[in-house]
Design a protein around this motif. Sequence first.
Motif, PDB file in Angstrom:
ATOM      1  N   ASP A 125       0.395  -1.378   0.054  1.00 35.80           N
ATOM      2  CA  ASP A 125      -0.215   1.001  -0.391  1.00 35.80           C
ATOM      3  C   ASP A 125       0.615   1.015  -0.460  1.00 35.80           C
ATOM      4  OD1 ASP A 125      -2.305  -1.288   0.147  1.00 35.80           O
ATOM      5  OD2 ASP A 125      -2.878  -1.591   2.065  1.00 35.80           O
ATOM      6  N   ILE A 126       1.689   1.016   0.502  1.00 43.18           N
ATOM      7  CA  ILE A 126       2.175   2.439   0.994  1.00 43.18           C
ATOM      8  C   ILE A 126       2.996   2.601  -0.551  1.00 43.18           C
ATOM      9  CG2 ILE A 126       4.847   3.001   2.451  1.00 43.18           C
ATOM     10  CD1 ILE A 126       4.111   1.870   4.862  1.00 43.18           C
ATOM     11  N   LEU A 127       3.530   1.567  -0.347  1.00 47.45           N
ATOM     12  CA  LEU A 127       4.511   1.491  -2.743  1.00 47.45           C
ATOM     13  C   LEU A 127       3.679   2.483  -3.650  1.00 47.45           C
ATOM     14  CD1 LEU A 127       5.698  -1.508  -2.437  1.00 47.45           C
ATOM     15  CD2 LEU A 127       7.438   0.662  -2.344  1.00 47.45           C
ATOM     16  N   GLU A 128       2.339   2.658  -3.132  1.00 48.18           N
ATOM     17  CA  GLU A 128       1.271   2.657  -4.307  1.00 48.18           C
ATOM     18  C   GLU A 128       0.965   4.211  -3.782  1.00 48.18           C
ATOM     19  OE1 GLU A 128       1.458   2.013  -7.014  1.00 48.18           O
ATOM     20  OE2 GLU A 128       2.082   0.209  -6.712  1.00 48.18           O
ATOM     21  N   ASN A 129       1.240   4.558  -3.062  1.00 50.06           N
ATOM     22  CA  ASN A 129       0.809   5.776  -1.741  1.00 50.06           C
ATOM     23  C   ASN A 129       2.246   7.378  -1.934  1.00 50.06           C
ATOM     24  OD1 ASN A 129      -0.460   7.950  -0.043  1.00 50.06           O
ATOM     25  ND2 ASN A 129      -1.042   6.487   1.536  1.00 50.06           N
ATOM     26  N   PRO A 130       1.937   8.113  -2.714  1.00 50.90           N
ATOM     27  CA  PRO A 130       3.159   9.106  -2.587  1.00 50.90           C
ATOM     28  C   PRO A 130       3.312   9.882  -1.097  1.00 50.90           C
ATOM     29  CG  PRO A 130       2.255   8.829  -4.991  1.00 50.90           C
ATOM     30  CD  PRO A 130       1.420   8.290  -3.714  1.00 50.90           C
ATOM     31  N   GLY A 131       2.186  10.184  -0.687  1.00 50.19           N
ATOM     32  CA  GLY A 131       1.747  11.133   0.135  1.00 50.19           C
ATOM     33  C   GLY A 131       2.385  10.329   1.499  1.00 50.19           C
ATOM     34  N   HIS A 132       2.681   8.982   1.655  1.00 51.02           N
ATOM     35  CA  HIS A 132       2.908   8.335   2.839  1.00 51.02           C
ATOM     36  C   HIS A 132       4.925   8.280   2.960  1.00 51.02           C
ATOM     37  CE1 HIS A 132       3.880   5.313   5.663  1.00 51.02           C
ATOM     38  NE2 HIS A 132       3.086   5.327   6.060  1.00 51.02           N
ATOM     39  N   ARG A 133       4.648   9.133   4.277  1.00 54.61           N
ATOM     40  CA  ARG A 133       6.421   9.718   4.558  1.00 54.61           C
ATOM     41  C   ARG A 133       7.326   8.470   4.594  1.00 54.61           C
ATOM     42  NH1 ARG A 133       9.189   7.427   9.068  1.00 54.61           N
ATOM     43  NH2 ARG A 133       7.536   6.276  10.680  1.00 54.61           N
ATOM     44  N   LEU A 134       6.988   7.104   3.758  1.00 52.48           N
ATOM     45  CA  LEU A 134       8.066   5.980   3.634  1.00 52.48           C
ATOM     46  C   LEU A 134       7.943   5.637   2.296  1.00 52.48           C
ATOM     47  CD1 LEU A 134       6.961   3.389   6.435  1.00 52.48           C
ATOM     48  CD2 LEU A 134       9.263   5.028   6.274  1.00 52.48           C
ATOM     49  N   TYR A 135       7.610   6.706   1.768  1.00 52.59           N
ATOM     50  CA  TYR A 135       7.212   5.968   0.029  1.00 52.59           C
ATOM     51  C   TYR A 135       8.713   6.205  -0.117  1.00 52.59           C
ATOM     52  CZ  TYR A 135       5.683   6.845  -4.927  1.00 52.59           C
ATOM     53  OH  TYR A 135       5.680   6.981  -6.370  1.00 52.59           O
ATOM     54  N   GLU A 136       9.294   7.699  -0.646  1.00 52.18           N
ATOM     55  CA  GLU A 136      10.360   7.276  -1.018  1.00 52.18           C
ATOM     56  C   GLU A 136      11.495   6.645  -0.623  1.00 52.18           C
ATOM     57  OE1 GLU A 136      11.227   9.750  -3.527  1.00 52.18           O
ATOM     58  OE2 GLU A 136       8.912  10.888  -3.796  1.00 52.18           O
ATOM     59  N   SER A 137      11.710   6.089   0.294  1.00 53.06           N
ATOM     60  CA  SER A 137      12.513   5.649   0.826  1.00 53.06           C
ATOM     61  C   SER A 137      11.976   3.888   0.884  1.00 53.06           C
ATOM     62  CB  SER A 137      12.427   5.094   2.545  1.00 53.06           C
ATOM     63  OG  SER A 137      12.718   6.369   3.138  1.00 53.06           O
ATOM     64  N   LEU A 138      10.857   3.824   0.795  1.00 50.06           N
ATOM     65  CA  LEU A 138      11.150   2.315   0.567  1.00 50.06           C
ATOM     66  C   LEU A 138      10.506   1.809  -1.590  1.00 50.06           C
ATOM     67  CD1 LEU A 138       7.431   1.318   2.585  1.00 50.06           C
ATOM     68  CD2 LEU A 138       9.982   0.352   2.782  1.00 50.06           C
ATOM     69  N   ASN A 139      10.400   3.385  -1.873  1.00 48.80           N
ATOM     70  CA  ASN A 139      10.808   2.907  -3.103  1.00 48.80           C
ATOM     71  C   ASN A 139      11.697   2.851  -3.633  1.00 48.80           C
ATOM     72  OD1 ASN A 139       8.107   2.749  -5.331  1.00 48.80           O
ATOM     73  ND2 ASN A 139       6.948   4.301  -3.542  1.00 48.80           N
ATOM     74  N   ARG A 140      12.907   3.508  -3.524  1.00 54.22           N
ATOM     75  CA  ARG A 140      14.388   3.348  -3.637  1.00 54.22           C
ATOM     76  C   ARG A 140      15.251   2.300  -3.355  1.00 54.22           C
ATOM     77  NH1 ARG A 140      17.263   9.126  -3.166  1.00 54.22           N
ATOM     78  NH2 ARG A 140      18.772   7.773  -4.303  1.00 54.22           N
ATOM     79  N   LEU A 141      14.498   1.461  -2.261  1.00 53.59           N
ATOM     80  CA  LEU A 141      14.883   0.317  -1.791  1.00 53.59           C
ATOM     81  C   LEU A 141      14.366  -0.686  -3.048  1.00 53.59           C
ATOM     82  CD1 LEU A 141      14.828   0.401   2.235  1.00 53.59           C
ATOM     83  CD2 LEU A 141      16.846  -0.038   0.931  1.00 53.59           C
ATOM     84  N   HIS A 142      12.930  -0.216  -3.121  1.00 49.35           N
ATOM     85  CA  HIS A 142      12.795  -1.149  -4.259  1.00 49.35           C
ATOM     86  C   HIS A 142      13.450  -1.528  -5.529  1.00 49.35           C
ATOM     87  CE1 HIS A 142       9.587  -2.392  -7.344  1.00 49.35           C
ATOM     88  NE2 HIS A 142       9.277  -3.788  -6.441  1.00 49.35           N
ATOM     89  N   GLU A 143      13.630  -0.259  -5.446  1.00 49.21           N
ATOM     90  CA  GLU A 143      14.705  -0.209  -7.566  1.00 49.21           C
ATOM     91  C   GLU A 143      15.818  -0.830  -6.656  1.00 49.21           C
ATOM     92  OE1 GLU A 143      15.315   4.046  -7.419  1.00 49.21           O
ATOM     93  OE2 GLU A 143      13.086   4.647  -8.567  1.00 49.21           O
ATOM     94  N   VAL A 144      16.537  -0.690  -5.914  1.00 45.79           N
ATOM     95  CA  VAL A 144      17.619  -1.518  -5.412  1.00 45.79           C
ATOM     96  C   VAL A 144      17.586  -3.337  -5.300  1.00 45.79           C
ATOM     97  CG1 VAL A 144      18.987  -1.667  -4.338  1.00 45.79           C
ATOM     98  CG2 VAL A 144      18.775   0.065  -4.320  1.00 45.79           C
ATOM     99  N   ALA A 145      16.307  -3.304  -4.850  1.00 47.37           N
ATOM    100  CA  ALA A 145      16.156  -5.091  -4.953  1.00 47.37           C
ATOM    101  C   ALA A 145      15.358  -5.665  -6.461  1.00 47.37           C
ATOM    102  CB  ALA A 145      14.970  -5.043  -4.186  1.00 47.37           C
ATOM    103  N   GLU A 146      14.813  -4.300  -7.158  1.00 45.32           N
ATOM    104  CA  GLU A 146      14.266  -5.149  -8.689  1.00 45.32           C
ATOM    105  C   GLU A 146      15.999  -4.721  -9.722  1.00 45.32           C
ATOM    106  OE1 GLU A 146      10.911  -3.548 -10.468  1.00 45.32           O
ATOM    107  OE2 GLU A 146      11.677  -2.163 -10.675  1.00 45.32           O
ATOM    108  N   ALA A 147      16.851  -3.907  -9.622  1.00 43.93           N
ATOM    109  CA  ALA A 147      17.388  -3.650 -10.247  1.00 43.93           C
ATOM    110  C   ALA A 147      18.957  -5.234 -10.300  1.00 43.93           C
ATOM    111  CB  ALA A 147      18.646  -2.667 -10.347  1.00 43.93           C
ATOM    112  N   HIS A 148      18.673  -5.322  -8.759  1.00 43.23           N
ATOM    113  CA  HIS A 148      19.517  -7.210  -8.454  1.00 43.23           C
ATOM    114  C   HIS A 148      19.064  -8.253  -8.931  1.00 43.23           C
ATOM    115  CE1 HIS A 148      21.537  -9.963  -5.978  1.00 43.23           C
ATOM    116  NE2 HIS A 148      22.823  -9.793  -6.152  1.00 43.23           N
ATOM    117  N   LEU A 149      18.014  -7.882  -9.024  1.00 41.17           N
ATOM    118  CA  LEU A 149      17.081  -9.526  -9.977  1.00 41.17           C
ATOM    119  C   LEU A 149      16.927  -9.482 -11.243  1.00 41.17           C
ATOM    120  CD1 LEU A 149      14.965 -11.851  -9.611  1.00 41.17           C
ATOM    121  CD2 LEU A 149      13.209  -9.543  -9.935  1.00 41.17           C
TER     122      LEU A 149
END
Length: 304
Positions: A125-149
């Motif tokens: 849910d947070i990854l789809e909610n730009p207004g959440h305070r953790l949105y930026e952090s979790l999306n950048r971590l997801h980008e790292v994970a996706e690149a590793h995959l």
Amino acid sequence: TGWDVMTIDDVSTTDMDDGISLQVLEDGTCLAGVHITDVSALVLTGSALDTGAFERCASLYFPDQKIPMLPKQISSHLGSLQPDVPRLALSFLFPVGAAGEVGAPEIVPSVICCREKLSYEAVDDILENPGHRLYESLNRLHEVAEAHLVERMQEGAVPLVQVNRRVSLGPGQEIEVSLGPRNSRSDLLVSELMVMVNVACARLCQAQDIPMIYRTQVSPDMSRFEDTENEILHRYRLLRRMRPAVPSLEPGLHGGLGVSPYCQASSPLRRYGDLVVQRQVSAALKHATLPYDAEQLQNIAIHM
């Protein structure tokens, strides 16, 4: 302890052994952090706790109960990364460049303090909610994970979609079963960061000639593979091609994951082998005497 470390697990999980964080630096780069609870500092080698954990080798999860590898005082309390309490950890700090490139991690003993206990569903849910305070952090971590995959796939990893099988007992002891794919964004985020930690431990041990129980797997022969649009049949045919992963004291390829070398180090509360790896790595970081030699590790591998 001032960092925003968060855990991501099932809602009912009490033995949280890994947390993640993101530190944005002034130059636009960042540090992707993975923090593994330091069970080696709580359970001394050769102690009664250690002997009991060795006899069990792993925590067991049943529909109606959980049998932890370690006593609940450690697995669900002193060793668990609960919110708002300081915990000893082994931290893996991956530098991430402005263009998203990930460098070799620094591995350090640490004290952390988790801020959030999140579920997979909450993270999705947070990854789809730009207004959440953790949105930026979790999306950048997801980008790292996706690149590793993507990197693993390019190295020959087998694209096998895992399945979540949940069997539980309802209030009236009726059996409830659910099946679902493990391919959500939160699943990918967590699983890839754990693979990165396991590879980092294995590479450290290989580089410093530290005796270690590695996990190796022969790459499957994909020649004349009959593909199909039926997901169940596709998964079955893939599994039939794959050979079992085996413990080895020699570093080598894990063909299914597309990485080399590889070990398991991310769940020391739940798997004895991970605790063994953590002890070796922690001793190496502190320039202390290694707790295990090759013969002892061989015996442990056979027992497990």
